[in-house]
Scaffold this active site. Structure first.
Site, short mmCIF file in Angstrom:
data_model
loop_
_atom_site.label_atom_id
_atom_site.label_comp_id
_atom_site.label_asym_id
_atom_site.label_seq_id
_atom_site.Cartn_x
_atom_site.Cartn_y
_atom_site.Cartn_z
N GLU A 133 -6.51 -7.97 -0.75
CA GLU A 133 -7.02 -7.91 0.62
C GLU A 133 -8.49 -7.51 0.60
O GLU A 133 -8.91 -6.66 -0.18
CB GLU A 133 -6.27 -6.86 1.46
CG GLU A 133 -4.86 -7.20 1.86
CD GLU A 133 -4.27 -6.13 2.77
OE1 GLU A 133 -5.05 -5.45 3.48
OE2 GLU A 133 -3.04 -5.97 2.77
N GLU A 154 0.81 -1.22 0.00
CA GLU A 154 0.00 0.00 0.00
C GLU A 154 0.85 1.28 0.00
O GLU A 154 0.77 2.11 0.91
CB GLU A 154 -0.95 0.00 1.20
CG GLU A 154 -1.99 -1.10 1.15
CD GLU A 154 -2.97 -1.07 2.31
OE1 GLU A 154 -4.05 -1.66 2.20
OE2 GLU A 154 -2.65 -0.45 3.35
#
Length: 676
Positions: free
Chosen positions: A305, A150
């Protein structure tokens, strides 16, 4: 079974948190098998476990997980741990810690707070990746490298500014050219020496834009540094990193160029109230971000995710209602994912995410509703393996552009509190989602050759090169729809000489003289002219109302109030073999739905389901070599009737036949193939 023949099902696993309790890891693998989990993501934040002190590596625990995975015929996605540097490194090498805008080195803690430019950090990352690649690059279980985690945030240290100045020198060659591009003589901001660029003055919009471009390039460079040893040791193993949908720190179109596969982390706020913002229409916004992620490389992506239940970092996070876990996973696959993966596999007992949902709860066994639903999904996915690799055919493109968003955010305009760029793009995506029409979400640099209809909402930054390519698209027979707020500034953020809509003025056949800014709750009525076959009756406009002149276009709707009553509110201009439309005002949902819905009909763009869709029901298709799968999903909390028309369908899981009117249970998701 080879990875490409399976939908990847699993997620983040952190066994290094349980090394003192090997029986826990034993139970985990038993539960993985029970739930048909076939993929584990390892090492995302494991640097301190892999290198507890400088130069001393400990891989035994990871070797054990690879061994266990291979015995159970599971796959490993192996992450590089650069998203969370260990304490020993941060304290020994303080220069790797990020510096804030005010010049302070951040204290060690949290995550994602390293300097992307730091040669020391890049060296440490490369050394770690060299070790990982040499040790695991040939392992049977390894199917994918996961780069960091991320990516986000900026560093304002001396190293970053030195690199930024070099980047600017390469781009502009001279300070005169830079000053011209930035209009920096305003307020006496003229730069007379490169060394004067030591901060990001937010009143110099072009500087803000270039800084964000530069930081995107630094992130690309950082990824390249990470990837080099991985590709060298394991050239057949692809690489990815996990994006975050519409996160604006870096331009994902640029980062995607460094990757083989694009993945993202989806955390919609299911079951929370909707507001006026379309970002709170959770199924719509999730679908948009899935489409955006898929469109970055125009190929299937991975859902890296998601949460199998409530998260612990939102204001409120309700339980997933029965069926929602399956529905959310199916939505990802419907929009082009070849995986359903979760954070995380086992819930940790401490630290900041100890109450974040996981596949295996603190109770430690599988006798929970969440685990049962997840196991049921795992079984379903084994029946859907034919979907892997199937593309998503789209004849419509909707433009969401990072650079345009950046400069619009930086610019001071007459609409500062009501810019709403993302919401505007979503408003023009929604009519297609409502109708089950496949959409690619692309940037302004996209190749338009595959599309019949291109929708360009509020593209504030419009370089001449992009406008020329859009003009060629229309000239060849394409249909272009664009809106207020388009074609205002060029690639450096300067207002385009010659007026709005800039380089699209000839294609659109209009000139925008001025634009009214209406505060809420003010509205103005729009009425349809008889020439318009795509609209009917009257509509409401708000916020943005362009006052324009026709320069070859025809007016299909006009304002019906205020001093600009009678001025065009919707125009159409034939250009070459195609047509270009201009929406002059921000209108109610019915206007956008009527206009774009009728264009879909006129252009004979295919629907996923020809019979139409009830509110809150989504339909998407994936197709390949004559095979077509229809995903039918009910996001309502009640039973809904849906018409399949006269076609005959079969459920690919159960073989159950469907035709005509069917009932969809709350949060139901069907995957159907059309019978011959």
């Amino acid at each position: 079974m080879k990875p490409r023949e399976q939908i990847l099902f699993g997620g983040d696993y952190n066994p290094d948190q349980w090394l003192s309790q090997p029986d826990v890891i034993d139970r985990d693998f038993e539960l993985f098998e029970k739930a048909r989990i076939n993929t584990l993501t390892l090492g995302v934040f494991s640097w301190a476990s892999l290198e507890p002190e400088e130069g001393r590596y400990e891989f035994g625990w990871m070797d054990d997980i690879f061994d266990r995975a291979e015995r159970q015929n599971m796959h490993i996605i192996l992450a590089t741990p650069s998203g969370g540097k260990p304490n020993w490194m941060a304290l020994k090498y303080p220069e790797i810690r990020r510096v804030t805008e005010t010049g302070q080195h951040e204290v060690q803690g949290r995550r994602h707070n390293h300097c992307l430019t730091s040669p020391v950090y890049r060296e440490k990352v490369r050394a770690m990746n060299e070790q990982l690649a040499a040790r695991y690059g040939d392992r049977e279980a390894l199917i994918l490298w996961h780069i960091s985690n991320e990516f986000s945030g900026y560093c304002y240290c001396d190293q970053c500014f030195a690199a930024f100045r070099q980047w600017l020198k390469a781009k502009y060659q001279s300070l005169d050219a830079l000053n011209d591009a930035y209009w920096s003589r305003f307020w006496s901001h003229t730069y007379t020496d490169w060394e004067q660029i030591q901060t990001i003055d937010k009143t110099v919009c072009g500087l803000v834009l270039d800084w964000r471009r530069f930081m995107t390039e630094q992130c690309r460079s950082f990824i390249r540094n990470e990837v080099e040893p991985l590709r060298r040791h394991s050239p057949k193993i692809p690489v990815t990193t996990n994006f975050m949908g519409v996160h604006l720190d870096y331009d994902y179109h640029q980062l995607a160029k460094e990757l083989d596969v694009v993945s993202w982390d989806a955390y919609p706020s299911w079951h929370t109230p909707q507001t006026d913002s379309l970002t709170s229409h959770h199924s719509l916004f999730a679908g948009f971000r899935h489409d955006l992620t898929r469109s970055l490389k125009r190929q299937p992506f991975l859902l890296m995710e998601a949460s199998p239940g409530p998260v612990n970092w939102k204001d409120v996070s309700p339980l997933l209602r029965p069926g929602m876990l399956r529905l959310a996973g199916m939505q990802a696959i419907a929009h082009g994912s070849d995986s359903v993966c979760y954070f995380q596999m086992r819930k940790g007992r401490g630290s900041i995410e100890q109450f974040h949902a996981a596949v295996i709860d603190h109770v430690g066994h599988g006798n929970t509703r969440m685990f049962r639903e997840l196991s049921s999904l795992g079984q379903s996915l084994t029946q859907m393996e034919s979907v892997v690799g199937m593309p998503t055919p789209a004849k419509v493109a909707v433009v969401f552009d990072w650079e345009s968003s950046w400069i619009l955010d930086a610019a001071g305009t007459q609409h500062n509190t009501i810019k709403q760029y993302l919401e505007t793009v979503l408003a023009h995506y929604k009519p297609f989602w409502d109708r089950g029409v496949a959409v690619d979400v692309v940037d302004a640099k996209a190749d338009w050759s595959a599309y019949q209809l291109v929708v360009v909402p509020m593209l504030f930054l419009l370089p001449e090169s992009s406008a020329q390519r859009l003009a060629e698209f229309v000239e060849r027979g394409g249909t272009l729809v664009t809106t207020y707020g388009t074609g205002v500034v060029d690639e450096t953020g300067l207002a385009i000489a010659g007026g709005i809509p800039g380089h699209l003025r000839e294609v659109l056949g209009i000139w925008v003289e001025e634009s009214d800014a209406l505060p809420d709750p003010c509205r103005r009525r729009i009425k349809t002219l008889t020439e318009a076959k795509c609209l009917s009756g009257s509509y409401e406009a708000r916020h943005y109302l362009d006052v324009l002149h026709l320069e070859g276009a025809e007016a299909l709707a006009v304002y019906d109030e205020d001093f600009y009553a009678g001025s065009p509110a919707l125009t159409r201009h034939e250009y070459g073999k195609g047509a270009a439309w201009y929406i002059a005002s921000r209108n109610d949902e019915r206007f956008t739905s009527d206009l774009l819905g009728n264009l879909v009909k006129q252009l004979e763009i295919p629907y996923s389901l020809n019979a139409g869709l009830p509110k809150g029901v989504s339909a998407q298709t994936r197709e390949s070599e004559g095979r077509r799968l229809l995903f039918l999903m009910n996001f309502n909390d009640e039973v809904v009737s849906c018409d399949l028309g006269s076609s005959l369908y079969a459920d690919i899981e159960t073989g159950t036949g469907y035709t005509g009117l069917i009932e969809l249970e709350p949060y139901a998701a069907l995957v159907l193939r059309e019978r011959e």
